[in-house]
Scaffold this active site. Structure first.
Site, PDB file in Angstrom:
ATOM      1  N   GLU A 146     -58.091 -32.850   4.334  1.00  0.00           N
ATOM      2  CA  GLU A 146     -57.306 -32.287   3.239  1.00  0.00           C
ATOM      3  C   GLU A 146     -58.246 -31.672   2.213  1.00  0.00           C
ATOM      4  OE1 GLU A 146     -54.916 -30.957   0.422  1.00  0.00           O
ATOM      5  OE2 GLU A 146     -54.193 -31.609   2.388  1.00  0.00           O
ATOM      6  N   ALA A 179     -34.731 -32.147   1.479  1.00  0.00           N
ATOM      7  CA  ALA A 179     -33.624 -32.661   2.286  1.00  0.00           C
ATOM      8  C   ALA A 179     -34.139 -33.195   3.613  1.00  0.00           C
ATOM      9  CB  ALA A 179     -32.601 -31.553   2.529  1.00  0.00           C
ATOM     10  N   ARG A 216     -37.514 -24.837 -10.425  1.00  0.00           N
ATOM     11  CA  ARG A 216     -37.306 -26.216  -9.978  1.00  0.00           C
ATOM     12  C   ARG A 216     -37.725 -27.178 -11.082  1.00  0.00           C
ATOM     13  NH1 ARG A 216     -37.309 -27.367  -4.247  1.00  0.00           N
ATOM     14  NH2 ARG A 216     -37.313 -25.473  -2.992  1.00  0.00           N
ATOM     15  N   ASP A 273     -45.200 -25.171   8.176  1.00  0.00           N
ATOM     16  CA  ASP A 273     -45.205 -23.889   7.466  1.00  0.00           C
ATOM     17  C   ASP A 273     -46.267 -22.927   7.974  1.00  0.00           C
ATOM     18  OD1 ASP A 273     -43.096 -24.595   5.892  1.00  0.00           O
ATOM     19  OD2 ASP A 273     -44.265 -24.995   4.088  1.00  0.00           O
ATOM     20  N   VAL A 319     -38.392 -29.563   5.956  1.00  0.00           N
ATOM     21  CA  VAL A 319     -38.982 -30.835   6.375  1.00  0.00           C
ATOM     22  C   VAL A 319     -38.492 -31.225   7.761  1.00  0.00           C
ATOM     23  CG1 VAL A 319     -39.127 -33.295   5.879  1.00  0.00           C
ATOM     24  CG2 VAL A 319     -39.341 -31.648   4.022  1.00  0.00           C
TER      25      VAL A 319
END
Length: 420
Positions: A41, A54, A187, A302, A315
């Site tokens: 990462e 969701a 958001r 993605d 997701v």
């Protein structure tokens, strides 16, 4: 290491590039089946920020089976969704959860934390932060880090998002070129304490229901996350074109107010409680990746199929990628079958996600009708469908994605390739 999953017959050293939800999902699934996994990462700290996401019912069930989701994860099964008129707030229809199962809502940071917690329980997963991948040698299965270090594995999974460093090594030039949708999303989340003095707003976070307002060129959705301690609010709006292709910029709250000043009172009360600075995400349409696999390197999530938010599939589809790659790598009996396993992964996933990408883009037209007569006809159709226990086309389409068995489809693809 202890888990209830069937052990792999051939153990592989897997390098996962990216510790987002997709990368960590693949890492946990592979480790649960006995593979050795290293996650690289680039960031030095995982901050667990973000908003709600969701989880389809099948995805939640899979995460539970992998030991990821627990009661304390804050995942809320939603009883259904209320659709309301954008200007008056009048109820159009309430669509209860499908018999297949309930859509689930969870904060992005909570989902990532649940995956990290599960990874920490498995001694065959190692996560390295601050490990920025600069290049990859597909022939030698080696990644080059920013400090000059080279790391070798048997399989490399590029789960490093829409700006993937690895994707250009797999796909032809121009394959990642993004096209603006002309839309962006504000958001923010509101703490329950901010809503407690307004019964109407408190109801939005207390109940296990999503609420959506569809209007001209815009729509807004709100639902509870983090065990009803936060209300997640997403406001899709026309893009002013000033935001570069990046994850986010920050808008003044006044900008948000002006976008929705003619909308209903409930929504405007929520907006006035928002932070003074609101994240604004420009939304891009990414073309389907022509290739997912090259050598022993694959794309996931993605990096190969970025999803627009209109059907809540981001997701779920990344998780299905993880299911598929874990299935094929853990089924083969000989190392020589690895190329077939990776081919089966692409075969089982690529055409499906391309269909969902296309359907997601088309769904926004149904949400953002400008003409009032068209809006009225749509709302009447929704109400009639609800009263006759028939879901609207968009909801039926969404539910059709929930019965998909990614493991079974991947297994069938692998068997067909092996048997010829």
């Amino acid at each position: 290491m202890s888990n209830k999953h069937s052990a792999c017959q051939v153990q592989f050293r897997v390098i996962v590039v990216g510790a987002g939800i997709g990368g960590l999902s693949a890492a946990v699934a592979l480790a649960n089946r006995g593979h050795s996994v290293l996650v690289l990462e680039s960031t030095t700290k995982l901050s667990h920020v973000g908003a709600g996401v969701a989880l389809p019912p099948t995805t939640r069930k899979w995460y539970e089976s992998e030991g990821v989701l627990r009661a304390e994860s804050g995942c809320i099964p939603l009883d259904g969704i209320e659709l309301r008129k954008w200007d008056t707030g009048e109820l159009v229809t309430r669509t209860a959860a499908n018999p297949i199962g309930k859509q689930n809502a969870i904060h992005h940071g909570d989902m990532q934390q649940a995956l990290l917690a599960r990874a920490a329980q498995l001694d065959n997963i190692s996560i390295r932060l601050g490990a920025r991948v600069m290049d990859i040698d597909i022939d030698s299965n080696t990644v080059l880090l920013h400090n000059g270090e080279q790391v070798e594995g048997d399989v490399i999974i590029a789960a490093d998002g829409v700006k993937s460093v690895i994707k250009p090594k797999i796909c032809p030039p121009g394959a990642s070129k993004a096209q603006s949708t002309g839309e962006a999303a504000y958001r923010f989340t509101l703490a329950r304490d901010l809503l407690k003095d307004d019964e109407e707003l408190l109801d939005l976070v207390q109940r296990s229901w999503a609420t959506r307002w569809d209007g001209p060129s815009r729509h807004v959705v709100a639902y509870p996350v983090r065990n009803h301690q936060l209300l997640n609010v997403v406001l899709i709006h026309p893009d002013d074109g000033n935001t570069e292709e990046s994850w986010t910029t920050v808008a003044d709250k006044q900008d948000v107010i002006e976008h929705y000043q003619d909308w209903n009172l409930t929504l405007n009360k929520l907006i006035h409680l928002a932070p003074t600075q609101v994240p604004n995400f420009r939304m891009f349409l990414y073309p389907p990746s022509p290739v997912w696999v090259k050598g022993s390197t694959i794309l996931l999530g993605d990096a190969c199929h970025a999803m627009l938010p209109y059907l809540g599939q981001g997701v779920g589809q990344a998780a299905d990628d993880a299911v598929a790659i874990a299935t094929v790598l853990s089924t083969i009996e000989h190392r020589e079958q690895l190329p077939l396993a990776l081919q089966a992964y692409e075969v089982s996933r690529k055409s499906r996600v391309e269909q969902i990408q296309a359907a997601t883009y088309q769904a926004r037209e149904h949400l953002h009708l400008k003409d009032r007569e068209a809006q009225a006809a749509r709302d009447l159709q929704r109400k009639s469908a609800s009263e006759s226990n028939q879901n609207s086309d968009v909801v039926k389409m969404q539910h059709s994605y929930w019965v998909w068995d990614a493991a079974k489809v991947a297994q069938i693809a692998l068997t067909e390739l092996i048997t010829g």
